[in-house]
Design a protein around this motif. Structure first.
Motif, PDB file in Angstrom:
ATOM      1  N   PRO A 122      63.560 -30.611 -51.585  1.00  0.00           N
ATOM      2  CA  PRO A 122      62.904 -29.852 -50.513  1.00  0.00           C
ATOM      3  C   PRO A 122      63.469 -29.848 -49.121  1.00  0.00           C
ATOM      4  O   PRO A 122      63.593 -31.352 -48.773  1.00  0.00           O
ATOM      5  N   LYS A 123      63.836 -29.093 -48.171  1.00  0.00           N
ATOM      6  CA  LYS A 123      63.947 -29.549 -46.911  1.00  0.00           C
ATOM      7  C   LYS A 123      62.621 -29.859 -46.100  1.00  0.00           C
ATOM      8  O   LYS A 123      61.722 -29.267 -46.459  1.00  0.00           O
ATOM      9  N   GLU A 128      52.500 -32.638 -48.464  1.00  0.00           N
ATOM     10  CA  GLU A 128      51.918 -31.722 -49.564  1.00  0.00           C
ATOM     11  C   GLU A 128      53.315 -31.046 -50.498  1.00  0.00           C
ATOM     12  O   GLU A 128      52.876 -30.472 -51.254  1.00  0.00           O
ATOM     13  N   TRP A 129      54.347 -31.528 -49.910  1.00  0.00           N
ATOM     14  CA  TRP A 129      55.520 -30.988 -50.743  1.00  0.00           C
ATOM     15  C   TRP A 129      56.803 -31.832 -50.724  1.00  0.00           C
ATOM     16  O   TRP A 129      57.603 -31.789 -49.864  1.00  0.00           O
ATOM     17  N   MET A 155      64.177 -19.701 -56.689  1.00  0.00           N
ATOM     18  CA  MET A 155      62.737 -20.120 -56.793  1.00  0.00           C
ATOM     19  C   MET A 155      61.746 -19.101 -56.210  1.00  0.00           C
ATOM     20  O   MET A 155      61.901 -18.761 -55.129  1.00  0.00           O
ATOM     21  N   ASP A 156      60.759 -18.860 -57.125  1.00  0.00           N
ATOM     22  CA  ASP A 156      59.522 -18.209 -56.701  1.00  0.00           C
ATOM     23  C   ASP A 156      58.417 -18.895 -57.181  1.00  0.00           C
ATOM     24  O   ASP A 156      58.121 -19.080 -58.245  1.00  0.00           O
ATOM     25  N   TYR A 157      57.796 -19.476 -56.394  1.00  0.00           N
ATOM     26  CA  TYR A 157      56.526 -20.472 -56.477  1.00  0.00           C
ATOM     27  C   TYR A 157      55.094 -19.436 -56.163  1.00  0.00           C
ATOM     28  O   TYR A 157      54.123 -20.274 -56.253  1.00  0.00           O
ATOM     29  N   PRO A 223      56.709 -20.949 -48.569  1.00  0.00           N
ATOM     30  CA  PRO A 223      57.750 -21.538 -47.692  1.00  0.00           C
ATOM     31  C   PRO A 223      58.852 -22.163 -48.588  1.00  0.00           C
ATOM     32  O   PRO A 223      59.951 -22.121 -47.883  1.00  0.00           O
ATOM     33  N   HIS A 224      58.827 -22.339 -49.757  1.00  0.00           N
ATOM     34  CA  HIS A 224      59.747 -22.999 -50.471  1.00  0.00           C
ATOM     35  C   HIS A 224      60.403 -21.907 -51.545  1.00  0.00           C
ATOM     36  O   HIS A 224      61.405 -22.372 -52.455  1.00  0.00           O
ATOM     37  N   ASN A 225      60.360 -20.630 -51.446  1.00  0.00           N
ATOM     38  CA  ASN A 225      60.841 -19.820 -51.962  1.00  0.00           C
ATOM     39  C   ASN A 225      62.330 -19.289 -51.799  1.00  0.00           C
ATOM     40  O   ASN A 225      62.639 -19.667 -50.505  1.00  0.00           O
TER      41      ASN A 225
END
Length: 472
Positions: A122-123, A128-129, A155-157, A223-225
């Motif tokens: 992850p960027k 938390e991530w 990616m779909d969280y 935010p990470h999709n």
């Protein structure tokens, strides 16, 4: 994917200085054990303290001139660059540098074109991530446009989930022999967040395949999709608690494509795409071990959900393999003195013609040896009977005659038909012995790539020439 003119390459090391390959012409030592009087030329390609980690397969460019690697050091996922080194000049080119505190690694070449796949963390990681096996995705760089990364998998969280997107982390993105599909391992972040809750399904490692049926676009409500160029599906099936003695598995991992063009079935028809992998079974006595499994992928498959089991999964269910996909077990080793696949971490790799899937098991003396089995099933065949156990991942020569691996602090090749071994490098001291991560034949069969620690304890990439290979 757009094609751009070839950029002029600037060959650099971290010091900014181009070095010539360091060449060693070793002679046999008393410990060589095979009566040889000399060894092929061994060449050190890299230098310096930065990481030089190669993957277990597909690290060579199609023209056998470059080796792709990442900058990891040690066992942490801490590399920030994907690079390649030229075997003639030792010139190094940076293909991609990960931004915003992210990391990248596990790079693989396309078998026919100048593309390289790798994984991205992850960027902008925060408490938390952070990076985890369930929080990574596949990237692709066109060597002709270094620095530009395309996302392989979407990616779909956040629910409702998107068909063709993952909800977790993918790893080891390897193209099929024809370059059309991409296999990967997968761990589900949505289920990981439920770990430990009563009645929740466990998050488990599985196998997936990327189809060129994208792009897949997802909602930006997490935010990470992220969108992806390929359509992703899971092709293995795991359960929380396999029935002892059954073919159920609780983990699928260390996969490899079967053949560069599939394999022949007993009826003479060709199965164009198949993936072999390790499946963790529970033996009748309750112990667990890995067996060889395979999943055939119908040619022209349009990913379509099975009734009541959505491809994308739900908040409490993992993604489901599509209609027409089913795994089967190839080995049954519970009755052996040393049951299951054992030895150093290795991926199941098949002969180029797809007729044999190679793996490691222990022999009667407890030494890891090379074995193989047909993708159609039957009894495993022991290939090697060496007094030295296999100590690395392995690879097949492009003509299917040999398998390369590390043993007894040396690089060996084993003739598959006869089991005859040949030591290619002199036996090293333990401190500089070949590392277990990889031992990879070049596409032209002339060289084998592997890693050693140098005198300063830094991982370096080496190659050794293969005597009698085409072109020598």
């Amino acid at each position: 994917m757009s094609h751009r003119p070839m950029l002029s390459l600037i060959f650099v090391l971290c010091s900014g200085v181009v070095i010539s390959p360091v060449v060693f012409a070793f002679h046999a030592s008393p410990e060589s054990g095979d009566g040889a009087t000399s060894f092929p030329v061994e060449t050190q390609l890299t230098a310096g303290p930065e990481g030089h980690r190669i993957s277990n397969s597909n690290v060579w460019s199609p023209d056998s001139q470059w080796i792709v690697y990442d900058g990891r050091t040690g066992e942490d996922f801490n590399g920030s660059d994907i690079r390649r080194v030229n075997i003639e000049t030792s010139g190094v080119q940076t293909l991609y540098s990960s931004p915003e505190g992210s990391h990248c690694g596990a790079s693989f070449y396309h078998p026919r074109a100048d593309y390289v796949t790798f994984i991205l963390s992850p960027k902008g990681p925060d408490p938390e991530w952070t990076y985890a096996a369930s929080r990574r995705r596949g990237g692709l760089v066109d060597v002709r446009s270094p620095g530009e990364c395309r996302s392989l998998d979407a990616m779909d969280y956040s629910a409702p989930f998107t068909p063709g997107a993952l909800r977790g982390g993918s790893h080891v993105h390897v193209f099929s022999g024809d370059g059309q599909l991409v296999s990967f391992t997968y761990e589900d972040e949505i289920l990981r967040q439920l770990d430990g809750r009563e009645g929740a399904p466990p998050s488990q490692r599985n196998i997936g395949v990327l189809f060129p049926a994208g792009p897949v676009e997802v909602s930006p409500d997490h935010p990470h999709n992220s969108d992806g160029d390929y359509f992703s599906v899971q092709i293995s099936e795991t359960v929380a608690a396999p029935v002892p003695g059954s073919d159920e598995i609780s983990r699928a991992c260390e996969n490899g494509w079967v053949g560069t063009g599939g394999y022949l079935k007993p009826d003479g028809t060709r199965q164009a795409y198949a993936v072999a992998f390790k499946g963790l079974v529970t033996a009748p006595d309750g112990t667990r071990h890995y067996e060889v499994f395979i999943t055939d992928i119908p040619e022209g498959l349009v990913p379509e959900a099975r009734p009541g089991t959505p491809l994308e999964g739900t908040l409490t269910q993992p993604p489901s393999p599509p209609r027409g996909i089913g795994q089967r077990r190839l080995t049954f080793t519970a009755g052996r003195e040393y049951p299951g696949l054992q030895g150093p971490r290795h991926w199941l790799l098949s002969s180029p013609d797809g007729s044999q899937i190679a793996f490691l098991m222990k022999d009667q003396d407890g030494l890891p040896q090379l074995f193989s089995i047909s993708p159609n099933g039957g009894e495993p065949r022991q290939i090697s009977e060496s007094p030295f156990g296999v100590s690395s991942a392995f690879s097949w020569s492009p003509d299917g005659r040999f398998i390369a691996c590390a043993r007894d602090n040396s690089i060996f090749i084993t003739e598959v038909a006869t089991g005859e071994d040949r030591r290619l490098t002199a036996r090293s001291p333990d401190e500089t012995a070949p590392l277990p991560y990889a031992c990879v034949f070049s596409p032209d069969g002339r060289h084998i790539a592997y890693e050693r620690l140098d005198a300063d304890g830094n991982e370096q990439i080496y190659i050794v020439s293969v005597p009698g290979a085409s072109g020598d």
